[in-house]
Write an enzyme that holds these catalytic residues in place. Structure first.
Site, short mmCIF file in Angstrom:
data_model
loop_
_atom_site.label_atom_id
_atom_site.label_comp_id
_atom_site.label_asym_id
_atom_site.label_seq_id
_atom_site.Cartn_x
_atom_site.Cartn_y
_atom_site.Cartn_z
CG HIS A 105 -0.43 0.03 2.55
ND1 HIS A 105 -0.12 1.21 3.21
CD2 HIS A 105 -0.10 -0.98 3.40
CE1 HIS A 105 0.36 0.91 4.42
NE2 HIS A 105 0.39 -0.40 4.55
CG ASP A 107 -2.75 4.15 2.62
OD1 ASP A 107 -2.35 3.09 2.14
OD2 ASP A 107 -3.61 4.20 3.53
CD GLU A 171 -3.01 -1.34 5.50
OE1 GLU A 171 -2.53 -0.23 5.86
OE2 GLU A 171 -3.14 -2.29 6.27
CD GLU A 172 -1.55 2.21 7.63
OE1 GLU A 172 -0.38 1.81 7.55
OE2 GLU A 172 -2.30 1.89 8.57
CG HIS A 454 0.95 2.67 12.59
ND1 HIS A 454 -0.38 2.35 12.69
CD2 HIS A 454 1.30 2.27 11.36
CE1 HIS A 454 -0.81 1.78 11.58
NE2 HIS A 454 0.19 1.71 10.75
C1 LIG Z 1 6.25 -15.61 18.29
C2 LIG Z 1 7.09 -14.53 17.78
C3 LIG Z 1 6.75 -13.12 18.22
C4 LIG Z 1 5.94 -12.38 17.17
C5 LIG Z 1 6.22 -10.92 17.19
C6 LIG Z 1 5.40 -10.17 16.16
C7 LIG Z 1 6.01 -8.82 15.93
C8 LIG Z 1 5.17 -7.93 15.01
C9 LIG Z 1 5.25 -8.44 13.61
C10 LIG Z 1 4.46 -8.02 12.66
C11 LIG Z 1 3.37 -6.99 12.85
C12 LIG Z 1 2.87 -6.50 11.48
C13 LIG Z 1 2.89 -4.96 11.41
C14 LIG Z 1 2.94 -4.49 9.98
C15 LIG Z 1 1.60 -4.48 9.31
C16 LIG Z 1 0.75 -3.35 9.86
C17 LIG Z 1 -0.35 -3.03 8.88
C18 LIG Z 1 -1.30 -1.99 9.47
O1 LIG Z 1 -0.88 -1.00 10.02
N1 LIG Z 1 -2.57 -2.26 9.34
C19 LIG Z 1 -3.60 -1.40 9.89
C20 LIG Z 1 -4.84 -1.63 9.06
C21 LIG Z 1 -6.10 -0.95 9.61
C22 LIG Z 1 -7.33 -1.54 8.96
C23 LIG Z 1 -6.04 0.53 9.30
C24 LIG Z 1 -3.80 -1.75 11.36
O2 LIG Z 1 -4.10 -0.85 12.16
O3 LIG Z 1 -3.65 -2.94 11.71
ZN LIG Z 2 0.72 -1.35 6.34
ZN LIG Z 3 0.16 0.63 8.96
#
Ligand SMILES: CCCCCCCC/C=C\CCCCCCCC(=O)N[C@@H](CC(C)C)C(=O)O
Ligand SMILES: [Zn+2]
Ligand SMILES: [Zn+2]
Length: 492
Positions: A105, A107, A171-172, A454
């Site tokens: 994404h 954004d 996406e955000e 973030h």
């Molecule tokens: C067992 C091992 C430990 C695991 C640790 C995990 C550490 C974190 C790893 C990944 C986290 C993913 C973060 C990246 C993606 C974030 C995408 C995002 O910001 N999505 C928004 C979408 C919302 C609908 C606006 C959200 O707030 O989730």
């Molecule tokens: Zn993201």
């Molecule tokens: Zn994000």
């Protein structure tokens, strides 16, 4: 001798058509400068319908400028969807192979200057890192995908398996019906059934949502690659208390603010149940068991006995706590109109991230049972159930392609384990298209880096970005296989 396994493709075929992922110094400089340029365009999503449309339009032009070969290749179709999302259809030479999809994404979330070592949209390079909003979430992926394709095309690559690149612009944003990625916009808003001529539904799908995790679990000696085969659900709950306004010189025993603050406090002080053992985490830890030092390796090899201890230990850290339960985050509180007026309304928004063993309705009921106050009204703003677990057995093409590419690009990583994404990704909109939804960013992530997502001082090392490009350069070629991969290629 061990029989040569066919693996993904026989060696002769690989040698004949494989393009080595080696980049010239000029290409390496150009790719990092392209990322910097992308970061400098402030493609911020604020709220539903509130985007920096000037920046989003500028980004579309920027892609044309830095990836000219992508845009002029005859077998690549580019569509703008929903004004600012981009869908690339890369037509392969073998239509019998089901296509796959790469998702990212454009954004980013807002980034106020305070706390940043450098301005968040400067894209400045310092001590080998490129700083800026979007360097990890998720412009790194946008640029790495297109950069890898550009470099392949320059080297006369012609894909056998078709694939889509869907770059969403919202996406955000959490909003009903928003076009979260080009493919959604193109293939209809809800049913996601591709119109005639758009080919079969994608066979697999790779999005943001996990990393090579380094240092997230105490006593885990080495980093490991976690491929998220599912993601938590979400519930955005607005709680509201309405009262008759009046003069603050003769206040009631409790105002709307006091009532709501007490309700919110009860929610914060009453965590949702620990669901350890009823989601993918136990499987992740079992695959990691022998990577732990003593005595953790004994504990994780005997979770039947030690699971109560492990579930308690996982609660101590905010990130691992997010893996064992539905989390409760009170993120907004609005109330009051003037210092001497009894507030007519108080509103608080709570962001629940739902563990795969629970449902939206179960969490909603638990929240009401914790608040226990009829004066508090509940309004569900947005809700998504936890996603189904994508296949990750030896026959799961998508998972095995990711695993194979990790093993070739990151030979030092000897554990690739399935896991769950604690956040949401656009992939939740694609469950109608495929069951093979995987979330993996080919980057090392340490806890301090996670706080940049973030947060402040989001950054990516130049080396890490170059390796991400290399990963995609390899992945796209690996995906050309027509056979199901053998998950463990036999060494000769
Ligand atoms: C067992 C091992 C430990 C695991 C640790 C995990 C550490 C974190 C790893 C990944 C986290 C993913 C973060 C990246 C993606 C974030 C995408 C995002 O910001 N999505 C928004 C979408 C919302 C609908 C606006 C959200 O707030 O989730
Ligand atoms: Zn993201
Ligand atoms: Zn994000």
């Amino acid at each position: 001798t061990v029989p040569r396994s066919k693996g993904l493709r026989d060696a002769e075929h690989q040698r004949a058509s494989r393009i080595p992922s080696q980049f010239s110094q000029e290409e390496r400089v150009a790719m990092k400068e392209s990322l910097k340029g992308a970061i400098q365009i402030p493609t911020v999503s604020f709220n539903p319908g509130e985007f920096n449309t000037t920046a989003l339009a500028e980004f579309g032009e920027y892609m044309h400028k830095v990836f000219p070969t992508v845009f002029r290749t005859s077998f690549i179709q580019h569509e703008v969807v929903g004004e600012y999302s981009h869908l690339f259809t890369v037509q392969g030479s073998d239509p019998s192979l089901q296509p796959y999809m790469l998702l990212a994404h454009i954004d980013v979330v807002p980034a106020p200057d305070q706390g940043w070592e450098v301005p968040p949209f400067s894209g400045l390079e310092r001590d080998g890192f490129i700083y800026g909003r979007g360097t990890l979430d998720n412009k790194n992926s946008v640029m790495a995908i297109l950069q890898a394709l550009e470099l392949l095309l320059i080297r006369n690559y012609i894909p056998r398996r078709s694939f889509f690149i869907a770059l969403g612009h919202d996406e955000e944003i959490v909003a009903p019906g928003s076009i979260s990625a080009g493919v959604r916009g193109t293939w209809g808003s809800e049913d996601l059934s591709p119109p005639p001529g758009k080919g079969c539904p994608a066979r697999l799908h790779v999005d943001e949502g996990s990393f090579i995790l380094d240092g997230f679990i105490p006593s885990l000696k080495k980093p490991f690659a976690m491929v998220s085969v599912s993601e938590k659900g979400s519930l955005d709950l607005m709680m509201e208390v309405n009262m008759t306004p009046g003069h603050s010189s003769a206040p009631p025993k409790e105002t709307s603010i006091g009532i709501l603050a007490a309700a919110v406090s009860r929610l914060e002080q009453t965590p949702m149940p620990n669901m350890f053992g009823s989601g993918p985490l136990k499987m992740t830890l079992q695959q990691l068991a022998n990577e732990f030092s003593f005595p953790a390796n004994v504990i994780f090899n005997n979770l039947w006995l030690f699971w109560p201890l492990v579930s308690r230990l996982m609660e101590r850290d905010d990130i691992t706590n997010a893996l064992v339960r539905t989390t409760t985050a009170v993120t907004m509180f609005n109330a009051g109109i003037k210092v001497n007026v009894i507030p007519p309304v108080a509103q608080a928004t709570v962001n629940f991230r739902i563990h795969p063993a629970q449902t939206v309705q179960e969490v909603l009921k638990l929240a009401k049972d914790i608040v226990v106050d009829d004066r508090v009204q509940f309004h569900v703003l947005e809700a998504f159930e936890p996603l189904p677990v994508s296949p990750f057995d030896d026959q799961a093409l998508g998972y095995q392609l990711i695993r194979q590419t990790i093993q070739s690009v990151f030979p030092e990583i000897n554990i690739v384990a399935p896991g769950i994404c604690i956040a949401q990704t656009d992939s939740r909109h694609y469950t109608n298209l495929t069951t093979g939804i995987y979330r993996f960013n080919p980057l090392y992530l340490q806890p301090q880096d996670f706080s940049g997502i973030h947060g402040i001082n989001e950054r990516i090392s130049v080396q890490a970005f170059e390796t991400q490009v290399k990963f995609l350069f390899e992945f796209i070629q690996n995906a050309d296989t027509e056979q199901r991969p053998v998950s463990h290629l036999h060494e000769l």
